[in-house]
Design a protein around this motif. Structure first.
Motif, PDB file in Angstrom:
ATOM      1  N   ARG A 435      -2.747  -0.453   8.975  1.00 25.52           N
ATOM      2  CA  ARG A 435      -3.692   0.282   9.812  1.00 25.52           C
ATOM      3  C   ARG A 435      -5.082  -0.328   9.688  1.00 25.52           C
ATOM      4  N   PRO A 436      -5.892  -0.225  10.741  1.00 24.68           N
ATOM      5  CA  PRO A 436      -7.228  -0.836  10.716  1.00 24.68           C
ATOM      6  C   PRO A 436      -8.124  -0.243   9.627  1.00 24.68           C
ATOM      7  N   ASP A 437      -8.133   1.094   9.518  1.00 25.89           N
ATOM      8  CA  ASP A 437      -8.946   1.750   8.497  1.00 25.89           C
ATOM      9  C   ASP A 437      -8.051   2.062   7.311  1.00 25.89           C
ATOM     10  N   ALA A 438      -8.000   1.130   6.362  1.00 27.07           N
ATOM     11  CA  ALA A 438      -7.050   1.261   5.253  1.00 27.07           C
ATOM     12  C   ALA A 438      -7.369   2.437   4.343  1.00 27.07           C
ATOM     13  N   THR A 439      -8.606   2.932   4.371  1.00 27.45           N
ATOM     14  CA  THR A 439      -8.980   4.058   3.500  1.00 27.45           C
ATOM     15  C   THR A 439      -9.124   5.362   4.280  1.00 27.45           C
ATOM     16  N   GLY A 440      -8.598   5.397   5.497  1.00 27.80           N
ATOM     17  CA  GLY A 440      -8.592   6.643   6.258  1.00 27.80           C
ATOM     18  C   GLY A 440      -7.416   7.486   5.800  1.00 27.80           C
ATOM     19  N   TRP A 441      -7.580   8.144   4.662  1.00 26.48           N
ATOM     20  CA  TRP A 441      -6.447   8.783   3.980  1.00 26.48           C
ATOM     21  C   TRP A 441      -5.872   9.951   4.774  1.00 26.48           C
ATOM     22  N   THR A 442      -4.547  10.055   4.700  1.00 28.03           N
ATOM     23  CA  THR A 442      -3.840  11.186   5.286  1.00 28.03           C
ATOM     24  C   THR A 442      -3.077  11.914   4.183  1.00 28.03           C
ATOM     25  N   THR A 443      -2.539  13.072   4.531  1.00 28.37           N
ATOM     26  CA  THR A 443      -1.797  13.846   3.538  1.00 28.37           C
ATOM     27  C   THR A 443      -0.583  13.079   3.023  1.00 28.37           C
ATOM     28  N   ALA A 444      -0.030  12.186   3.850  1.00 28.20           N
ATOM     29  CA  ALA A 444       1.125  11.401   3.409  1.00 28.20           C
ATOM     30  C   ALA A 444       0.749  10.379   2.349  1.00 28.20           C
ATOM     31  N   ASP A 445      -0.544  10.026   2.253  1.00 22.76           N
ATOM     32  CA  ASP A 445      -0.999   9.070   1.242  1.00 22.76           C
ATOM     33  C   ASP A 445      -1.178   9.707  -0.139  1.00 22.76           C
ATOM     34  N   LEU A 446      -1.317  11.011  -0.194  1.00 22.71           N
ATOM     35  CA  LEU A 446      -1.723  11.661  -1.440  1.00 22.71           C
ATOM     36  C   LEU A 446      -0.755  11.424  -2.602  1.00 22.71           C
ATOM     37  N   PRO A 447       0.568  11.530  -2.415  1.00 25.65           N
ATOM     38  CA  PRO A 447       1.450  11.240  -3.547  1.00 25.65           C
ATOM     39  C   PRO A 447       1.316   9.809  -4.057  1.00 25.65           C
ATOM     40  N   LEU A 448       1.030   8.880  -3.144  1.00 24.60           N
ATOM     41  CA  LEU A 448       0.894   7.478  -3.546  1.00 24.60           C
ATOM     42  C   LEU A 448      -0.430   7.251  -4.266  1.00 24.60           C
ATOM     43  N   LEU A 449      -1.489   7.877  -3.803  1.00 26.88           N
ATOM     44  CA  LEU A 449      -2.768   7.802  -4.507  1.00 26.88           C
ATOM     45  C   LEU A 449      -2.637   8.413  -5.905  1.00 26.88           C
ATOM     46  N   ASP A 450      -1.914   9.521  -5.988  1.00 24.16           N
ATOM     47  CA  ASP A 450      -1.727  10.179  -7.276  1.00 24.16           C
ATOM     48  C   ASP A 450      -0.959   9.276  -8.236  1.00 24.16           C
ATOM     49  N   ALA A 451       0.119   8.666  -7.740  1.00 22.06           N
ATOM     50  CA  ALA A 451       0.912   7.768  -8.592  1.00 22.06           C
ATOM     51  C   ALA A 451       0.096   6.560  -9.023  1.00 22.06           C
ATOM     52  N   ALA A 452      -0.702   6.013  -8.094  1.00 17.83           N
ATOM     53  CA  ALA A 452      -1.528   4.854  -8.432  1.00 17.83           C
ATOM     54  C   ALA A 452      -2.580   5.214  -9.471  1.00 17.83           C
ATOM     55  N   ARG A 453      -3.183   6.373  -9.316  1.00 19.11           N
ATOM     56  CA  ARG A 453      -4.218   6.771 -10.278  1.00 19.11           C
ATOM     57  C   ARG A 453      -3.630   7.005 -11.659  1.00 19.11           C
ATOM     58  N   ARG A 454      -2.434   7.567 -11.724  1.00 27.88           N
ATOM     59  CA  ARG A 454      -1.787   7.784 -13.030  1.00 27.88           C
ATOM     60  C   ARG A 454      -1.398   6.452 -13.673  1.00 27.88           C
ATOM     61  N   ARG A 455      -0.908   5.537 -12.859  1.00 29.51           N
ATOM     62  CA  ARG A 455      -0.485   4.245 -13.417  1.00 29.51           C
ATOM     63  C   ARG A 455      -1.679   3.389 -13.808  1.00 29.51           C
TER      64      ARG A 455
END
Length: 712
Positions: A435-455
Motif C-alpha cells: 500500500r502507498p501509505d505503509a503506516t496507515g494502520w488498520t484494525t487488521a494490522d493490530l495483531p501484527l504490530l502487537d507481535a512485532a512489538r513483543r518480539r
C-alpha cells in the motif's frame, strides 16, 4: 452507633401484606446490626488509613508494604461506603432448622464476631444461588430483596420444603428474577447480583483450569456471567490474585465497556483490567477499519503473525566478513566466527532490542580476551572499543534497534521483504498487501504490530538502562565523598561503620525516573473474552501471548459471528491454540420478550439453521411494530412520551443524532448492549448472507420491551 430508627422496608401500598411484622421483623433487626457494623468498620478503616498516611513513606520493601496496605484498605473503604444495608442480597433458611444466613456483597461481622453477612463468593453462599425446586441444596427457603435508594421496596420468597411455608407467606407468582426483567434499562448495566440464576451461578463458580466456553444466545446472561465470574475468580482462586498476574476482561467495544463499567466495582472488585482489543496496541485507538475484505482475510491468518519472526531475524544476521579493530594498545581481529558466536549469545526469548546489549557485551568480551589484562586494564580497553567508530557502526548495521511500526511498514512497502518472510503468499496476495501509505494502520494490522512489538521489545530500554546506571554511579560517588568526609571529621561512631555498606544505604534510587508499566501487556493469569465469536486467529494470538497458562473464559454465540462460524467451539479454539476446552451452554433467554424472538428466530435460522436460539421465558404483551421509515421520529416520540423512564436505540440509521435516553448505533456497535425500545431502520439494507442476517438478528434482540421495524 444506635440502631436505625426507621424501618428499612418501604413497601408500596399494593404490597401491604408483605409489611406484616411476622414476615419482616427479623430482617429489620438484622439490617440494624448490619448498619451499625458498617458504620463501625468505616470509622475503623478511616482511622487506620489516616494513621498510615501520617507515617513516613520509607524506602524499599517497607515503603512498598505501606503503599500496598493503603491501597488495600482504600479499596475496602470504597466498597463499604458504596453500600449501606443494601449490601445484603437476601437470606436463606437451611432445612436443618439452623439460623437464617444472610448473603452480602462482602462479608461482615459485628463487634462480637457474629457473622452478619456471608460474602456471595464463598462456598457457604453457594446454595443461595444454586437452589432450585429440583435440587434445594439443603434449603427450606430463600428470600431476595429489591433495594431502591437504600430501602427495601419489594422482596420475594421461594419455598423448597413443606416446612418452609410456615415462615414464608410472602410468595409471588413470579420469581424475583422474572419480576426484575421488566424494569426499565439505564445507560449502565443494572445490578443483578441478587437475582443470579442457578445455571448462571454454576458457570460463575467453575474452576479456572483450561478454557471454559460460555455459549449462549441473546438475552441468556452471558455478559452477566462473565463479569461476575471475573469477580469470583479473583476472590476465590489464589492463583489469579494480584501479584500473580490477575484477570484481564476484554470487551467488544468502548460503548460496551462504558455500559458495564459499574458492575465490577459494585462487586467489590477493582483489580480486574478491562479493555477492548484495540487498546492492547498503542496504534489501536486511531486505526481505521480495513476496507478490503481480501486484505483483512490475509492479515487475519495466524501465519502472518508467524511472519514476524523471520522479519526480525533478518535484523540479526552476523556479518559475513571479519573486522580489524585498531586500538592504542593492539590490533584486534573479529572474525566471522566471532561475530556468529556473539550473535548466538543472546538468551532465548529475549526481545531483539533488549538482547542487543547482551550481544554487544559478548563482542567486547571476545576482543578484550585478545589483550593481556595486566598490560591494559580491561575497563580502559572496553571504553576505547565502545568509542571505536568502525566497530560500533558495523555492529549497528548488523543488529540495529528496530521499531515495530518500521518493521511492519517495510513488509507492506517492500514486496521482496514480504515474500521472504511469508513465502506461502502468492504474487497476487503480496501485491494486494502492498500500500502507498505503509503506516496507515488498520484494525487488521493490530495483531501484527502487537507481535512485532513483543518480539522486538522497547528500543529505548537500553538507553534508559545506561542512563540509570550512570545516575546511580554518580549518586554512589557523591555519597562516598560524604562518608569519607564524615570519617575524616573524627566521628567515633562513623569509624565503626563499614564504608561500602553506608555508601550503598545512602544511595536513593527513588530519584531515578521509572517508566510507566504497560498494564495490558501481561502476563495475566486468566483472560475473559466477551463476544469471542468475532475473534480472528491473529487476534487470538494477541491474547494467547498475554496468558501463558492458557486459562480463559470464552464468552460468545456462534450465531452472532458476522463472518460466519461453521465449526464447533472446540474446533475453532483448537485452531486458535487452545486445546483444553470445556463447554457450558446457556439456553434460556431472560431478556428478550417472546414477541421479539418470534420475529428474530426465522431471520437467523435462514442463514444458520443450527443456531443456538434460546427460549424466551417471558412475554411483554407488546407486538412488534412495523412502520415506514418516514414515521421514525413519530414512533420514537410516542414511546418516549409513554415511558418517562428507560432507554431507546435507533439502529441502522446514521442520519439520526443521539439524544437524551436515545442512542444511535450500528448493529456491530450495539452488540452486547440492551435497550427497552429498539427502532430498527431498514434492516433489509444490512446486507446479504450471514453478515446481513447476523446484523439483523443482533439488532432485533437488543430490545427488552418493544421492537419497531421501519422499512421504506
Amino acid at each position: 452507633m444506635n440502631p436505625i430508627q426507621t424501618s428499612p422496608f418501604e413497601l408500596p401500598e399494593r404490597l401491604a401484606a408483605k409489611s406484616d411484622p411476622a414476615l419482616i421483623s427479623a430482617d429489620e433487626q438484622q439490617f440494624a446490626a448490619i448498619a451499625d457494623s458498617l458504620a463501625r468498620s468505616i470509622d475503623g478503616l478511616e482511622g487506620r488509613l489516616s494513621e498510615l498516611r501520617r507515617r513516613p513513606g520509607g524506602h524499599g520493601q517497607a515503603g512498598l508494604e505501606r503503599d500496598l496496605e493503603i491501597h488495600r484498605l482504600s479499596g475496602r473503604l470504597r466498597v463499604l461506603r458504596r453500600f449501606t444495608m443494601d449490601a445484603c442480597l437476601g437470606r436463606m433458611v437451611p432445612a436443618d432448622g439452623s439460623e437464617p444466613v444472610y448473603i452480602g456483597r462482602f462479608g461482615l461481622t459485628d463487634a462480637a464476631g457474629r457473622r452478619l453477612l456471608v460474602d456471595w463468593r464463598t462456598p457457604a453462599a453457594e446454595p443461595f444461588f444454586a437452589a432450585t425446586h429440583a435440587n434445594p441444596s439443603g434449603l427450606a427457603s430463600r428470600r431476595r430483596y429489591r433495594w431502591t435508594g437504600g430501602r427495601v421496596t419489594d422482596y420475594w420468597d421461594e419455598v423448597f420444603t413443606a416446612d418452609g411455608l410456615e415462615h414464608n407467606a410472602a410468595l409471588d407468582d413470579q420469581s424475583a428474577f422474572i419480576a426484575s426483567l421488566g424494569a426499565s434499562r439505564s445507560p449502565r448495566m443494572r445490578d443483578v447480583l441478587g437475582t443470579i440464576q442457578a445455571d448462571q451461578d454454576a458457570i460463575i463458580r467453575a474452576g479456572s483450569r483450561g478454557s471454559l466456553v460460555v455459549d449462549g444466545g441473546p438475552g441468556t446472561g452471558k455478559t452477566v456471567v462473565a463479569l461476575h465470574r471475573a469477580a469470583y475468580l479473583v476472590y476465590s482462586d489464589p492463583h489469579l490474585g494480584e501479584g500473580r498476574g490477575g484477570v484481564l476482561f476484554v470487551g467488544p467495544s468502548p460503548a460496551y465497556l462504558s455500559y458495564v463499567e459499574d458492575v465490577l466495582p459494585s462487586l467489590g472488585e477493582e483489580s480486574v483490567q478491562t479493555c477492548t482489543l484495540r487498546e492492547l496496541v498503542a496504534e489501536g485507538m486511531t486505526a481505521d477499519v480495513e476496507r478490503d475484505p481480501r486484505v483483512e482475510r490475509l492479515k487475519a491468518d495466524a501465519r502472518m503473525v508467524d511472519a514476524i519472526e523471520p522479519a526480525v531475524r533478518l535484523y540479526e544476521e552476523p556479518p559475513a566478513e571479519g573486522l580489524v579493530v585498531e586500538t592504542p594498545w593492539a590490533e584486534l581481529w573479529l572474525s566471522p566466527q566471532d561475530w556468529a558466536e556473539a550473535f548466538a549469545s543472546a538468551e532465548p526469548g529475549t526481545p531483539h532490542n533488549e538482547a542487543r546489549d547482551q550481544v554487544w557485551e559478548t563482542v567486547l568480551d571476545i576482543l578484550t580476551d585478545q589483550v593481556d589484562g595486566e598490560e591494559v586494564p580491561p575497563h580502559q580497553l572496553r571504553r576505547a572499543l565502545a568509542r571505536h567508530e568502525e566497530l560500533t557502526h558495523a555492529f549497528a548495521r548488523a543488529w540495529p534497534l528496530v521499531e515495530a511500526s518500521v518493521l511492519l511498514s517495510d513488509l507492506w512497502s517492500v514486496p521482496a521483504y514480504l515474500r521472504r518472510c511469508a513465502p506461502w503468499l502468492t504474487p497476487d496476495e503480496v501485491a494486494a498487501l502492498q500500500r502507498p501509505d505503509a503506516t496507515g494502520w488498520t484494525t487488521a494490522d493490530l495483531p501484527l504490530l502487537d507481535a512485532a512489538r513483543r518480539r522486538l521489545g522497547d528500543p529505548g530500554a537500553s538507553r534508559r538502562r545506561r542512563e540509570r546506571e550512570a545516575k546511580l554511579a554518580q549518586e554512589r560517588e557523591y555519597m562516598a565523598q560524604v562518608v569519607d568526609r564524615l570519617k575524616e571529621a573524627g566521628d567515633e561512631m562513623m569509624q565503626w561503620l563499614d564504608g561500602d555498606d553506608l555508601r550503598n544505604s545512602l544511595v536513593d534510587d527513588s530519584v531515578l525516573e521509572a517508566s510507566d508499566p504497560d498494564l495490558l501487556a501481561g502476563p495475566f493469569a486468566h483472560i475473559i473474552v466477551d463476544e469471542a465469536q468475532e475473534l480472528t486467529d491473529a487476534q487470538w494470538r494477541m491474547l494467547l501471548a498475554r496468558c501463558p497458562s492458557r486459562s480463559f473464559t470464552v464468552v460468545g454465540d456462534r450465531a452472532q459471528a458476522r463472518h460466519g462460524f461453521r465449526e464447533s467451539w472446540q474446533e475453532r479454539l483448537d485452531h486458535a491454540g487452545l486445546t483444553d476446552v470445556s463447554i457450558a451452554s446457556l439456553t434460556i433467554n431472560y431478556r428478550t420478550p417472546s414477541e421479539v424472538m418470534a420475529e428474530a428466530e426465522p431471520v437467523i435460522r435462514a442463514a444458520i439453521p443450527d443456531a443456538n436460539v434460546p427460549t424466551s421465558i417471558r412475554s411483554s404483551g407488546v407486538p412488534v411494530l412495523r412502520a415506514a421509515v418516514t414515521e421514525r421520529d413519530g414512533v420514537l416520540g410516542d414511546w418516549l412520551a409513554a415511558h418517562p423512564e428507560g432507554t431507546a436505540c435507533v439502529i441502522g440509521d446514521p442520519s439520526f443524532a443521539a439524544q437524551e435516553r436515545v442512542r444511535s448505533l450500528t448493529p456491530e456497535l450495539a452488540k452486547g448492549l440492551e435497550f427497552d425500545f429498539v427502532v430498527l431502520v431498514e434492516p433489509s439494507r444490512f446486507g446479504e448472507g450471514i453478515e446481513g442476517a447476523v446484523d439483523r438478528y443482533v439488532a432485533m434482540t437488543r430490545a427488552t420491551q418493544q421492537l419497531a421495524v421501519l422499512e421504506a
